[in-house]
Design an enzyme around this catalytic site. Structure first.
Site, PDB file in Angstrom:
ATOM      1  NE  ARG A  53      49.966 -37.483  69.952  1.00 44.06           N
ATOM      2  CZ  ARG A  53      51.048 -37.987  69.283  1.00 44.06           C
ATOM      3  NH1 ARG A  53      52.218 -37.241  69.274  1.00 44.06           N
ATOM      4  NH2 ARG A  53      51.292 -39.174  68.893  1.00 44.06           N
ATOM      5  CD  GLU A  61      46.642 -43.092  73.715  1.00 41.32           C
ATOM      6  OE1 GLU A  61      46.272 -42.432  74.562  1.00 41.32           O
ATOM      7  OE2 GLU A  61      46.898 -42.934  72.599  1.00 41.32           O
ATOM      8  NE  ARG A 104      46.070 -34.579  71.022  1.00 43.49           N
ATOM      9  CZ  ARG A 104      46.099 -35.790  71.021  1.00 43.49           C
ATOM     10  NH1 ARG A 104      46.723 -36.509  72.265  1.00 43.49           N
ATOM     11  NH2 ARG A 104      46.065 -36.508  69.859  1.00 43.49           N
TER      12      ARG A 104
END
Length: 115
Positions: A53, A61, A104
């Site tokens: 990330r 998104e 992540r």
């Protein structure tokens, strides 16, 4: 006694296979895949494949399981895929927090010496 030796060997072997990271550490990596505009998968020289990330980047998104595709999300993903083609050499810089709630890897990504 045999059981103690076995357990000790298992712990030792698992420790050898795990990577530890330090704040500010920079690790060479190759791009494997661009998930969306702010998430990529890399193969790190230290630690193998990780989903990152990207810090300091927040794009609309496009692949969130509970959210619709947001405006400009596909454009951000397209740009990231152009900037980060598969196999591109990059450098991953470790931040103070290693992982987010989705497991992540949180990191800065240096591309061509810039982030």
């Amino acid at each position: 006694m045999k059981r103690c030796i076995f357990l000790f060997m298992m712990v030792l072997l698992s420790a050898c296979g795990s990577s530890t990271y330090e704040e500010g550490e920079k690790i060479k990596a190759d791009i494997v895949d661009v998930v969306d505009g702010d998430t990529v998968t890399v193969d790190m020289d230290k630690g193998g494949e990780e989903t990152l990330r990207l810090l300091l980047i927040d794009t609309p998104e496009t692949v969130h399981p509970d959210e619709p595709v947001q405006p400009y999300g596909p454009k951000a993903s397209k740009y990231a895929k152009e900037l980060l083609p598969e196999g591109k050499d990059v450098t991953v810089e470790i931040d103070t927090t290693i992982r987010d709630d989705y497991d992540r890897f949180l990191a800065y990504l240096w591309v061509d010496g810039k982030w």
